[in-house]
Structures are given as C-alpha cells and as structure tokens.
Write a protein that holds these residues in place. Sequence first.
Motif, mmCIF file in Angstrom:
data_model
loop_
_atom_site.group_PDB
_atom_site.id
_atom_site.type_symbol
_atom_site.label_atom_id
_atom_site.label_comp_id
_atom_site.label_asym_id
_atom_site.label_seq_id
_atom_site.Cartn_x
_atom_site.Cartn_y
_atom_site.Cartn_z
ATOM 1 N N ALA A 31 18.293 82.246 41.251
ATOM 2 C CA ALA A 31 19.111 82.211 40.032
ATOM 3 C C ALA A 31 19.726 83.567 39.721
ATOM 4 C CB ALA A 31 18.259 81.733 38.852
ATOM 5 N N GLY A 32 18.985 84.642 39.990
ATOM 6 C CA GLY A 32 19.526 85.977 39.746
ATOM 7 C C GLY A 32 20.716 86.281 40.632
ATOM 8 N N GLY A 33 20.639 85.845 41.898
ATOM 9 C CA GLY A 33 21.754 86.053 42.807
ATOM 10 C C GLY A 33 22.987 85.288 42.384
ATOM 11 N N VAL A 34 22.807 84.048 41.922
ATOM 12 C CA VAL A 34 23.921 83.241 41.423
ATOM 13 C C VAL A 34 24.572 83.922 40.226
ATOM 14 C CG1 VAL A 34 24.498 81.075 40.254
ATOM 15 C CG2 VAL A 34 23.066 81.038 42.304
ATOM 16 N N MET A 35 23.740 84.413 39.304
ATOM 17 C CA MET A 35 24.261 85.060 38.094
ATOM 18 C C MET A 35 25.049 86.327 38.427
ATOM 19 S SD MET A 35 22.082 86.400 34.777
ATOM 20 C CE MET A 35 21.088 84.910 34.845
ATOM 21 N N GLU A 36 24.494 87.157 39.324
ATOM 22 C CA GLU A 36 25.178 88.394 39.716
ATOM 23 C C GLU A 36 26.490 88.096 40.430
ATOM 24 O OE1 GLU A 36 24.560 91.608 39.079
ATOM 25 O OE2 GLU A 36 22.931 90.936 37.778
ATOM 26 N N ALA A 37 26.490 87.061 41.265
ATOM 27 C CA ALA A 37 27.717 86.697 41.997
ATOM 28 C C ALA A 37 28.800 86.233 41.033
ATOM 29 C CB ALA A 37 27.406 85.596 43.008
ATOM 30 N N ALA A 38 28.431 85.406 40.058
ATOM 31 C CA ALA A 38 29.406 84.920 39.072
ATOM 32 C C ALA A 38 30.006 86.092 38.295
ATOM 33 C CB ALA A 38 28.744 83.926 38.122
ATOM 34 N N ARG A 39 29.159 87.053 37.942
ATOM 35 C CA ARG A 39 29.636 88.229 37.192
ATOM 36 C C ARG A 39 30.595 89.055 38.042
ATOM 37 N NH1 ARG A 39 24.874 90.508 36.079
ATOM 38 N NH2 ARG A 39 24.612 89.254 34.203
ATOM 39 N N HIS A 40 30.249 89.262 39.319
ATOM 40 C CA HIS A 40 31.103 90.065 40.213
ATOM 41 C C HIS A 40 32.441 89.377 40.456
ATOM 42 C CE1 HIS A 40 31.828 92.967 43.527
ATOM 43 N NE2 HIS A 40 32.512 91.949 44.035
ATOM 44 N N LEU A 41 32.415 88.059 40.695
ATOM 45 C CA LEU A 41 33.652 87.326 40.960
ATOM 46 C C LEU A 41 34.576 87.330 39.747
ATOM 47 C CD1 LEU A 41 32.145 84.286 42.902
ATOM 48 C CD2 LEU A 41 33.542 86.130 43.865
ATOM 49 N N LYS A 42 34.002 87.220 38.571
ATOM 50 C CA LYS A 42 34.804 87.259 37.344
ATOM 51 C C LYS A 42 35.546 88.595 37.235
ATOM 52 C CE LYS A 42 34.434 87.358 32.290
ATOM 53 N NZ LYS A 42 33.498 87.358 31.129
ATOM 54 N N ASP A 115 28.303 77.054 38.859
ATOM 55 C CA ASP A 115 27.018 77.567 39.327
ATOM 56 C C ASP A 115 25.946 76.520 39.101
ATOM 57 O OD1 ASP A 115 25.278 78.118 36.923
ATOM 58 O OD2 ASP A 115 26.886 79.488 36.378
ATOM 59 N N ALA A 116 25.097 76.369 40.086
ATOM 60 C CA ALA A 116 24.073 75.328 40.063
ATOM 61 C C ALA A 116 22.757 75.890 40.580
ATOM 62 C CB ALA A 116 24.519 74.147 40.922
ATOM 63 N N GLY A 117 21.702 75.123 40.444
ATOM 64 C CA GLY A 117 20.423 75.484 41.031
ATOM 65 C C GLY A 117 20.381 75.016 42.473
ATOM 66 N N SER A 118 19.202 74.640 42.935
ATOM 67 C CA SER A 118 19.064 74.162 44.306
ATOM 68 C C SER A 118 19.774 72.831 44.480
ATOM 69 C CB SER A 118 17.581 74.009 44.652
ATOM 70 O OG SER A 118 16.931 75.256 44.624
ATOM 71 N N LEU A 119 20.522 72.677 45.558
ATOM 72 C CA LEU A 119 21.236 71.441 45.876
ATOM 73 C C LEU A 119 20.872 71.018 47.288
ATOM 74 C CD1 LEU A 119 24.817 72.348 44.546
ATOM 75 C CD2 LEU A 119 23.106 70.935 43.385
ATOM 76 N N THR A 120 20.584 69.747 47.474
ATOM 77 C CA THR A 120 20.298 69.238 48.818
ATOM 78 C C THR A 120 21.611 69.114 49.598
ATOM 79 O OG1 THR A 120 20.538 66.933 48.149
ATOM 80 C CG2 THR A 120 18.354 67.935 47.903
ATOM 81 N N PRO A 121 21.542 69.054 50.925
ATOM 82 C CA PRO A 121 22.776 68.884 51.717
ATOM 83 C C PRO A 121 23.541 67.616 51.373
ATOM 84 C CG PRO A 121 20.980 69.609 53.120
ATOM 85 C CD PRO A 121 20.372 69.297 51.781
ATOM 86 N N SER A 122 22.857 66.635 50.811
ATOM 87 C CA SER A 122 23.528 65.379 50.460
ATOM 88 C C SER A 122 24.156 65.399 49.069
ATOM 89 C CB SER A 122 22.531 64.216 50.540
ATOM 90 O OG SER A 122 21.462 64.408 49.620
ATOM 91 N N SER A 123 24.005 66.496 48.338
ATOM 92 C CA SER A 123 24.581 66.610 46.997
ATOM 93 C C SER A 123 26.107 66.439 47.061
ATOM 94 C CB SER A 123 24.240 67.975 46.398
ATOM 95 O OG SER A 123 25.035 68.265 45.281
ATOM 96 N N ALA A 124 26.651 65.620 46.167
ATOM 97 C CA ALA A 124 28.093 65.321 46.199
ATOM 98 C C ALA A 124 28.940 66.569 45.998
ATOM 99 C CB ALA A 124 28.417 64.275 45.129
ATOM 100 N N ILE A 125 28.575 67.424 45.033
ATOM 101 C CA ILE A 125 29.369 68.611 44.741
ATOM 102 C C ILE A 125 29.296 69.616 45.898
ATOM 103 C CG2 ILE A 125 27.511 69.806 43.501
ATOM 104 C CD1 ILE A 125 31.235 69.890 42.554
ATOM 105 N N ARG A 126 28.147 69.700 46.541
ATOM 106 C CA ARG A 126 28.007 70.597 47.692
ATOM 107 C C ARG A 126 28.835 70.096 48.875
ATOM 108 N NH1 ARG A 126 22.269 72.421 50.564
ATOM 109 N NH2 ARG A 126 23.194 73.110 52.530
ATOM 110 N N LYS A 127 28.780 68.798 49.151
ATOM 111 C CA LYS A 127 29.566 68.218 50.250
ATOM 112 C C LYS A 127 31.064 68.401 50.008
ATOM 113 C CE LYS A 127 28.163 64.159 51.822
ATOM 114 N NZ LYS A 127 27.616 62.767 51.792
ATOM 115 N N LEU A 128 31.481 68.253 48.743
ATOM 116 C CA LEU A 128 32.894 68.438 48.395
ATOM 117 C C LEU A 128 33.330 69.872 48.658
ATOM 118 C CD1 LEU A 128 35.513 67.350 47.055
ATOM 119 C CD2 LEU A 128 34.534 68.043 44.849
ATOM 120 N N ALA A 129 32.538 70.845 48.194
ATOM 121 C CA ALA A 129 32.894 72.253 48.363
ATOM 122 C C ALA A 129 32.907 72.661 49.835
ATOM 123 C CB ALA A 129 31.920 73.130 47.593
#
Length: 348
Positions: A31-42, A115-129
């Motif tokens: 979660a910390g990595g996701v948060m830092e990445a979102a901040r950097h990209l912004k 930004d999301a938590g853990s997603l399985t490979p079958s997750s719809a949003i992950r497959k779309l991205a």
Amino acid sequence: MKLPAHNVGKWIESFKAKDAPAFILLYGPDAGGVMEAARHLKRAYLGASPDPLQYSQMADSALTGQPGILTDEAAAIPMFGDCKLVHVTGAGGKVNEAVKLYLANPPSQALVIVDAGSLTPSSAIRKLAEKENNAMALPFYMLDARDIVQLARSFLLGENYNIESAALDVLVSRLTTDRGVMQRDLEKLVMYKGVLKKSDPKGMIALDDIEAVLGNASQASFDQLIDSVAGGRVDTADQVLDLMVSSGTPAEATLPAMRMHFQTLHLVLGLMETGTSQNAAMSSFRPPLHFKRKPLVENQLRLWTRRKAARALALLQEAEADCRGGSRSLAHAQAGQVLLRLSRAARR
C-alpha cells in the motif's frame, strides 16, 4: 499494457506527461508503494503548481449507478490548465465499467489513475489495464533485500550521500518491505544527517547514524519475532506478531525478514556439517549478531537441521508468493499460519 514488477520503479521515475497513457492502474499488497507512486505521478503529470481544478479525486463508490461520470470528469479541463488528472481510490463497484467507457474515447490531455489493493490475474480491471495499449498496469509487491539495497542506495545518492558497507547491512535489516514506510525512514535518516545541496561535498552515512535513527523498538520487534519462531516459542511468537500488526506492520511484511534469517541459518548449519566451528560459522550473519541474540541463535542451531531449515525456506517462499495475490486479511492469515507452523516445527 503489463509491466513486470522489477521494472515499475524505473518506469515511474522516467514518467513524462507528454508520454502518459490514458489510464494507469496501481495495485498490489504494498500500500505504501501504491501511495508513493500515485503522489509521484500526480506531480510529474501536473507539475509543481497546478490549477487545483486540474486534479480530481473520487472513491470507487462515487461511480455506482453513474459510470459515465469518470469520462465527464476527465474531460472537464479547467480554463487555466492544459490537462486533467482523475484519481480513483479503490477498484470495486462500477470502476471497471467506468474505465472501459472512458478508454473507448479518452479525452485528450487527460489521465485517469485507479489505485487498488491486491488483485488476482482474473480481476476485470487488471485484465483491462493489461490488454489496452493506452493503459498501464503497475504491480507493487513487498520488497526483498536486494530491492531494499538498490532503493536505499539510489535514494541516498539522490540526497548526495554515500553509505558505509557495514551501515548498509544494518540499514537493510532495519527497513521494512513497505515502500511508503521505507521512504519515511530514509527521509528521517537524511534529516538527521542534514540536507545537502548537489554542489556540496558528498556526505557519508555511518553505522552510528543508523543506530541513532533506526535502532528502535520496531527492529527489536522483528528480532523478537524471528527468535521466537526459530526458537519454537509458539505463544511468544503469536503475541509479538499481534503486537506488530496492531502497531501498523502488515503480517506479510515479516516474511522476508524471516526468510533471510532462515537462509543464513541454513548456511551456518551447512558450514557446521562440513567441519566449520560454530563460532566461525555464525560470523555469516549480516549484520553481525548482537551479543544478546547470540545465545538465542545458538539454541536455534540445536533445534534445526540443515534439512529442516531448507523445508522452512520453501514454506516461507511459498507463503510470500501466496500473499502477493490475496487481500490484506488473507495475507495476514497466511503469514500467521506459516509462522505458527515453523515455531511448532522447531520443537519436533
């Protein structure tokens, strides 16, 4: 598009607004990595002082019943700005439907981040991205020791500091595998030493600096958990893990430190089997064992064989892999289960 986890850091560091895809998915147990990445990209996309109306943040629940609102919000570029960033927190509800509508005809000069938590490979949003050429899926997993060494060195060099070899060994043992927490600890270290300009002579981080800033109760808790598990103290291990989790350390974040300890334990036991004295073999521990821990580790060498330690390593590696694909609550349960299993195995 799909990006391997080991390339995520470089991609984010080199991110430029002019090359941005229409959609970026940030996901994973870190979660910390996701948060830092979102901040950097912004910051990289909007610049240092954007018009406040160039940035919009919404929860995934806001898209329930109205998935088209995401596209409308992305298209609403303010008069005094030339681009728009929409940040959606969470990937539940109608997020996948909303992103699919948005990607069908994305507004120019717009970026959507989910930004999301853990997603399985079958997750719809992950497959779309991963499937769309105009999208990027960035996974964030817990770091291992090699990752921590690389990131710590890179951060300190960016702050105009080198670090002594012995200090780096101790630093890696002190830092958590959560990128967000690690970033804050490294920032504290630099603040303690003093912020340097690029034109200043390079500073040096020494072992005493690590002990002054990071020689705290957090590391003591990791050591206590490791020695309780490897020493077969089931009840103590359970209590220490509960205290660490209640203090904010994810249960799965303890697994890499446990694995590194058992790797060294396995090495030491192998050396002893080939005739190396116990004292000489124990010098393989990095950082060197504190004198208070030596009797505890000596006891562990009596409880474990090289074969048992190899089995423990296999279980820890399997648990780490399982924790990467599940929810935080599932990862907690999986980590707790393998640590309990190991502490019981020590006495058999």
